[in-house]
Design an enzyme around this catalytic site. Structure first.
Site, mmCIF file in Angstrom:
data_model
loop_
_atom_site.group_PDB
_atom_site.id
_atom_site.type_symbol
_atom_site.label_atom_id
_atom_site.label_comp_id
_atom_site.label_asym_id
_atom_site.label_seq_id
_atom_site.Cartn_x
_atom_site.Cartn_y
_atom_site.Cartn_z
ATOM 1 N N GLY A 1 3.391 4.841 2.661
ATOM 2 C CA GLY A 1 2.876 3.603 3.216
ATOM 3 C C GLY A 1 1.606 3.693 4.033
ATOM 4 O O GLY A 1 1.130 2.687 4.548
ATOM 5 N N ARG B 1 -0.254 5.808 -2.246
ATOM 6 C CA ARG B 1 -1.553 5.148 -2.126
ATOM 7 C C ARG B 1 -2.590 5.998 -1.391
ATOM 8 O O ARG B 1 -3.729 6.136 -1.844
ATOM 9 C CB ARG B 1 -1.336 3.824 -1.372
ATOM 10 C CG ARG B 1 -2.527 2.907 -1.327
ATOM 11 C CD ARG B 1 -2.236 1.702 -0.419
ATOM 12 N NE ARG B 1 -1.130 0.872 -0.867
ATOM 13 C CZ ARG B 1 -1.194 -0.018 -1.848
ATOM 14 N NH1 ARG B 1 -2.320 -0.208 -2.487
ATOM 15 N NH2 ARG B 1 -0.139 -0.733 -2.195
ATOM 16 N N CYS C 1 -6.494 -14.024 -21.951
ATOM 17 C CA CYS C 1 -6.299 -15.453 -22.171
ATOM 18 C C CYS C 1 -5.241 -15.933 -21.204
ATOM 19 O O CYS C 1 -4.095 -16.212 -21.585
ATOM 20 C CB CYS C 1 -5.900 -15.727 -23.607
ATOM 21 S SG CYS C 1 -7.336 -15.819 -24.659
ATOM 22 N N GLU D 1 6.309 10.814 1.900
ATOM 23 C CA GLU D 1 6.084 10.629 0.467
ATOM 24 C C GLU D 1 5.026 9.561 0.214
ATOM 25 O O GLU D 1 5.319 8.515 -0.331
ATOM 26 C CB GLU D 1 7.405 10.316 -0.245
ATOM 27 C CG GLU D 1 8.330 9.424 0.550
ATOM 28 C CD GLU D 1 9.700 9.211 -0.076
ATOM 29 O OE1 GLU D 1 10.258 10.150 -0.657
ATOM 30 O OE2 GLU D 1 10.194 8.077 0.024
ATOM 31 N N PRO D 2 3.779 9.839 0.582
ATOM 32 C CA PRO D 2 2.705 8.863 0.393
ATOM 33 C C PRO D 2 2.194 8.838 -1.052
ATOM 34 O O PRO D 2 2.114 9.884 -1.707
ATOM 35 C CB PRO D 2 1.607 9.373 1.329
ATOM 36 C CG PRO D 2 1.866 10.826 1.487
ATOM 37 C CD PRO D 2 3.318 11.064 1.230
ATOM 38 N N TYR E 1 -1.353 2.311 -8.278
ATOM 39 C CA TYR E 1 -0.690 1.131 -8.825
ATOM 40 C C TYR E 1 -1.594 0.338 -9.776
ATOM 41 O O TYR E 1 -1.632 -0.882 -9.743
ATOM 42 C CB TYR E 1 -0.173 0.227 -7.685
ATOM 43 C CG TYR E 1 0.686 0.995 -6.709
ATOM 44 C CD1 TYR E 1 1.938 1.456 -7.099
ATOM 45 C CD2 TYR E 1 0.228 1.323 -5.443
ATOM 46 C CE1 TYR E 1 2.715 2.200 -6.232
ATOM 47 C CE2 TYR E 1 1.008 2.073 -4.570
ATOM 48 C CZ TYR E 1 2.255 2.508 -4.972
ATOM 49 O OH TYR E 1 3.020 3.247 -4.124
HETATM 50 C C1 LIG Z 1 6.380 3.320 -3.234
HETATM 51 C C2 LIG Z 1 7.086 4.265 -2.393
HETATM 52 C C3 LIG Z 1 6.373 5.246 -1.708
HETATM 53 C C4 LIG Z 1 4.863 5.315 -1.680
HETATM 54 O O1 LIG Z 1 4.294 4.266 -0.977
HETATM 55 P P1 LIG Z 1 2.706 4.254 -0.708
HETATM 56 O O2 LIG Z 1 2.467 2.979 -0.012
HETATM 57 O O3 LIG Z 1 2.042 4.304 -2.041
HETATM 58 O O4 LIG Z 1 2.386 5.425 0.125
HETATM 59 C C5 LIG Z 1 7.098 6.179 -0.981
HETATM 60 N N1 LIG Z 1 8.444 6.134 -0.932
HETATM 61 C C6 LIG Z 1 9.157 5.211 -1.587
HETATM 62 C C7 LIG Z 1 10.627 5.223 -1.503
HETATM 63 C C8 LIG Z 1 8.510 4.240 -2.322
HETATM 64 O O5 LIG Z 1 9.216 3.297 -2.954
#
Ligand SMILES: *Cc1c(COP(=O)(O)O)cnc(C)c1O
Length: 467
Positions: free
Chosen positions: A248, A312, A386, A309-310, A425
């Site tokens: 996140g 983005r 379209c 767990e990033p 994404y």
């Molecule tokens: C989507 C997701 C992430 C990654 O989120 P980002 O905003 O892309 O860093 C990490 N953990 C879980 C469980 C997710 O669903």
């Protein structure tokens, strides 16, 4: 130098956009558009930036890239080669991760509607943790592990009440969201499976959502996780081995400020969000450490592994999407609803950038061919589908996006443009809507070469699965 430029990564040379020193327009001519160009050096840079979290906390640290943001094999390999582990959320992603050369213990398996075969694949490969989303799922894992005669590593996803000022679709840590278990359910599970032969209950997990503008949500999240850790230890004697705080971390989509004033305040704050993850985690650690000291539980805290767990923040700004203007038209100028009478139709629509439609996401646009010229002429921009919603502005008139984009004067069909920060994404959510070919991907590598890591769809791919 325009403010979208990034030293050694995105630059202008002879008026053309260059990515890691490669001429973007030459790549567009060679492979056609739309084309995604990903940068391995930038992926490494972003991973190194996040690995610094490990230096700022007083426990072990494990970084897992969230594969759902983009999982083409060439990118997964680049992530692996940069020394980063992986978070997957389906059996398909798990399978791709193994194909890309990750070991089971490098994988964290999320997801909230897991099927039997997915759980089996995870257990067979000894993943680091299966993140469990309900008591029912935990019983499934228990049965599956028993059948396989193996022990499953498991961590429970909690749903604390943490509100983040991000887009509503990106909020994941609220009781009103579909994710996770209530704290009491989770505590019950720890008591029940404490001495299980088939379940290793190792940790707890939470994910506060994506593109969080405030670093404080990580202090709040860590604090709530520590409270749970403490309670679990006191009630069951279990010492958890890890705490997973999800992903996140934000990416600044408004690095180039030319349209900034056109966003509503909340939207602007979210798109321009920018902070150092390592600083946010240093603050979070210090706060939680104080609490641990007061509770006489410092060992408990220092004995854990902290996981992040990033997705983005590793991959978004590491890619651009090259697109060609395919059509242009003029609308009457006397209609006050239109801030520009010049329309440009590109070959990049929401078939490859779905968030532009669903979340009204902003990707800054420049001319790749005339990147050094002033971008001061307004145009209305739209994609090729379209579908009236396939536009680069807010068709509902809610003003959540700029109404026009600024480019050099006299843009004509044939000019190659570049959308920035398109790595997360995008291709991962792409579809063949309108029977448009899924685009190719080029990876500019640390050895200085540019390699095609995904080919463009062919006609045959459009009917490949049709019987
Ligand atoms: C989507 C997701 C992430 C990654 O989120 P980002 O905003 O892309 O860093 C990490 N953990 C879980 C469980 C997710 O669903």
């Amino acid at each position: 130098m325009s403010s979208w430029q990034i030293k050694d990564f995105l630059s202008v040379c002879e008026d053309r956009l260059h990515i890691d020193g490669h001429d973007a327009v030459a790549l567009a001519y060679e492979y056609g558009t739309p084309l995604f160009v990903y940068s391995e050096p930038r992926i490494r840079h972003n991973i190194e930036r996040l690995q610094k979290v490990g230096e700022n906390v007083g426990c072990a640290f494990k970084l897992c890239y969230a594969a759902k943001a983009m999982s083409t094999l060439g990118v997964l390999r680049a992530v692996r080669d940069a020394g980063c582990d992986l978070e997957v959320n389906s059996g398909g992603e798990l399978w791709k991760a193994l194909k890309a050369g990750f070991r089971g213990d490098q994988l964290n398996f999320n997801g909230l509607s897991k099927e039997g075969w997915e759980i089996e694949l995870a257990i067979e490969n000894g993943v680091y943790a299966i993140q469990v989303d309900s008591l029912y799922e935990l019983s499934l894992i228990d049965e599956t592990a028993k059948r396989l005669g193996k022990k499953a590593n498991v961590s429970l996803r909690l749903v604390p009440e943490i509100e983040s000022a991000t887009h509503s679709g990106l909020q994941t840590a609220l009781l009103t969201s579909k994710f996770g278990m209530m704290p009491d359910e989770a505590f019950g599970a720890f008591a029940k499976y404490k001495d299980s032969e088939y379940i290793n209950l190792n940790g707890i997990h939470l994910h506060v959502g994506s593109q969080n503008p405030s670093p404080m949500v990580y202090t709040q999240a860590f604090d709530e996780m520590f409270e749970s850790l403490l309670r679990i230890h006191r009630e069951t004697g279990i010492r958890l081995r890890h705490i997973n705080l999800g992903g996140g971390f934000p990416v600044n989509y408004l690095r180039d400020g030319s349209h900034t004033s056109e966003f509503p305040a909340e939207q602007r704050k979210m798109f321009a969000a920018d902070f150092e993850p390592a600083e946010a985690m240093r603050t979070a650690w210090a706060e939680v450490r104080k609490k641990a000291e007061a509770e006489n539980a410092i060992e408990l805290l220092e004995g854990i592994t902290l996981l992040l767990e990033p997705g983005r923040s590793i991959i978004a700004d590491a890619a651009i999407c090259l697109t060609t203007v395919r059509n242009a038209k003029q609308r009457p100028t006397d209609d006050r609803r239109l801030t520009s009478d010049r329309w440009l139709l590109t070959d990049a629509g929401f078939n490859i950038l779905l968030s532009m439609e669903t979340y009204k996401w902003y990707y800054h646009l420049i001319s790749a061919e005339r990147a050094g010229e002033p971008h001061e002429t307004p145009y209305k921009l739209a994609g090729p589908l379209c579908d009236g919603g396939d536009v680069y502005f807010d068709i509902e008139g809610e003003g959540r996006l700029p109404d026009h984009r600024l480019l050099p004067e006299n843009v004509e069909p044939g000019e190659v443009l570049a959308l920035l920060n398109c790595g997360a994404y995008s291709l991962a959510q792409a579809s063949q809507y309108n029977a448009r070919f899924l685009p190719p991907v080029v990876l500019t590598k640390t050895d200085g070469t540019a390699e095609l890591i995904r080919r463009r769809d062919t006609f045959e791919d459009l009917i490949g699965n049709d019987l």
